[in-house]
Each structure stands twice: as C-alpha cells, then as structure tokens.
Scaffold this motif. Structure first.
Motif, mmCIF file in Angstrom:
data_model
loop_
_atom_site.group_PDB
_atom_site.id
_atom_site.type_symbol
_atom_site.label_atom_id
_atom_site.label_comp_id
_atom_site.label_asym_id
_atom_site.label_seq_id
_atom_site.Cartn_x
_atom_site.Cartn_y
_atom_site.Cartn_z
ATOM 1 N N LYS A 146 100.206 -32.430 -62.987
ATOM 2 C CA LYS A 146 101.581 -31.929 -63.147
ATOM 3 C C LYS A 146 101.771 -30.444 -62.889
ATOM 4 C CE LYS A 146 103.250 -31.212 -67.470
ATOM 5 N NZ LYS A 146 103.841 -31.652 -68.706
ATOM 6 N N ARG B 129 105.603 -30.790 -62.431
ATOM 7 C CA ARG B 129 106.112 -32.078 -61.964
ATOM 8 C C ARG B 129 106.025 -33.121 -63.070
ATOM 9 N NH1 ARG B 129 109.107 -31.566 -57.585
ATOM 10 N NH2 ARG B 129 108.218 -30.019 -56.223
ATOM 11 N N ASN B 130 107.041 -33.964 -63.130
ATOM 12 C CA ASN B 130 107.030 -35.120 -64.025
ATOM 13 C C ASN B 130 106.053 -36.164 -63.485
ATOM 14 O OD1 ASN B 130 109.105 -34.431 -65.995
ATOM 15 N ND2 ASN B 130 110.535 -34.535 -64.273
ATOM 16 N N PRO B 131 105.678 -37.149 -64.310
ATOM 17 C CA PRO B 131 104.761 -38.195 -63.831
ATOM 18 C C PRO B 131 105.236 -38.912 -62.560
ATOM 19 C CG PRO B 131 104.936 -38.303 -66.210
ATOM 20 C CD PRO B 131 105.953 -37.297 -65.741
ATOM 21 N N ASP B 132 106.560 -39.003 -62.362
ATOM 22 C CA ASP B 132 107.095 -39.665 -61.163
ATOM 23 C C ASP B 132 107.159 -38.722 -59.953
ATOM 24 O OD1 ASP B 132 109.275 -37.998 -61.627
ATOM 25 O OD2 ASP B 132 110.710 -39.629 -61.942
ATOM 26 N N GLY B 133 106.711 -37.469 -60.141
ATOM 27 C CA GLY B 133 106.697 -36.502 -59.042
ATOM 28 C C GLY B 133 107.933 -35.630 -58.953
ATOM 29 N N SER B 134 108.960 -35.939 -59.729
ATOM 30 C CA SER B 134 110.176 -35.116 -59.699
ATOM 31 C C SER B 134 109.918 -33.774 -60.396
ATOM 32 C CB SER B 134 111.336 -35.850 -60.372
ATOM 33 O OG SER B 134 111.044 -36.093 -61.734
#
Length: 158
Positions: free
Chosen positions: A84, A117-122
């Motif tokens: 992250k 970054r969040n776990p979803d990549g955002s």
C-alpha cells in the motif's frame, strides 16, 4: 550565611534544568534521525528506515500492531512498502524535542503522507500523523527506542 543559603537554593532550582539541557549538536542529531527516516521512506529503503531504530526498540504502527525489536518492525515495513505505501511520499511538518535526561529525549513528529493505496488499488486520502518517540543516545548515536504512530483525525470522527 544567608547569602550561601540563597546560592544553594538557586543552584538546586536551576541544576535539574541544566542537567536536562542539551547542546545544539544533540538536537541536530535527533533531527537528523527524523530526516533519515523521511528520506528512507521516500526512497522506500526499508533497511535504512529500520536503521534509525535500536535493535531492542518497540514500535506501534497506525493499525495498533506492536512490534518488539527492530527485526520485527523491519519485516512489517517490508510488507507495507511492497504494497500500500510503495509509492507514498512522507513529509515531516514539525519535530518537537524534549530532553528528559542528557541521553533520553521525548520526540513528537508531525507528518503527512500521500500516495498510499487501498487494497483494491484506488488512491487513499492523504493522511496526517503524529509519532511519539523515545530516542536514546547509545554509544554516541541517537536511536529510536520506542515509537507510537497515531492518525490525526477530526475530533468528531475520532
């Protein structure tokens, strides 16, 4: 005699503050520890970040995880910087130092980071943090021996 008593009282009043007072070299050395941390973070150089900590240091991260020893904390930083925070930027805003003894200082570091970054990549929102550290002079070198990280949030959402 009265004059001597006053001198003794004055000495006893001033002496504790003098014992804690440090020269500019120690304050600079502590600020250098924090500068090395920031620089290493921004290079994502985990070994250099960990090197600012004593081998027997305790660290509590933003998630409330307690790492005992530099090696355990370094492993957590490796995980963090391979995920992250691999493109995050750390900016130290302010460092406050209070010497408790000639070889122990309480250090508060205000910083912000962005690029996480969040776990979803955002993208995560930028964050502001405060670190409360105890730094100790060992063998002529200042090292972090304890650190507690806290997110700074609005009181209403805390």
């Amino acid at each position: 005699m009265r004059h001597n008593v006053r001198l003794v009282v004055l000495f006893l009043t001033i002496w504790p503050a003098c014992a804690r007072a440090q020269g500019p070299a120690d304050e600079k050395a502590i600020r250098d520890v924090e500068s090395r941390w920031e620089s290493a973070w921004n290079r994502h150089d985990v070994a250099a970040m960990a090197a600012t900590y004593a081998t027997d240091a305790d660290a509590i991260n933003l998630a409330g995880e307690w790492f005992q020893g530099r090696a355990a904390f370094q492993k957590s930083l490796e995980d963090l910087h391979s995920g992250k925070t691999q493109s995050s930027i750390w900016q130290t805003e302010r460092t406050e130092i209070k010497f408790l003894t000639p070889e122990i200082a309480l250090v508060h570091v205000y910083a912000n980071s962005h690029g996480d970054r969040n776990p979803d990549g955002s993208a995560m929102a930028p964050r502001h943090v405060i670190l409360t550290r105890v730094e100790m002079k060992r063998g002529g070198q200042w090292l972090i021996v304890a650190s507690q990280a806290t997110n700074i949030v609005r009181r209403a959402s805390a």
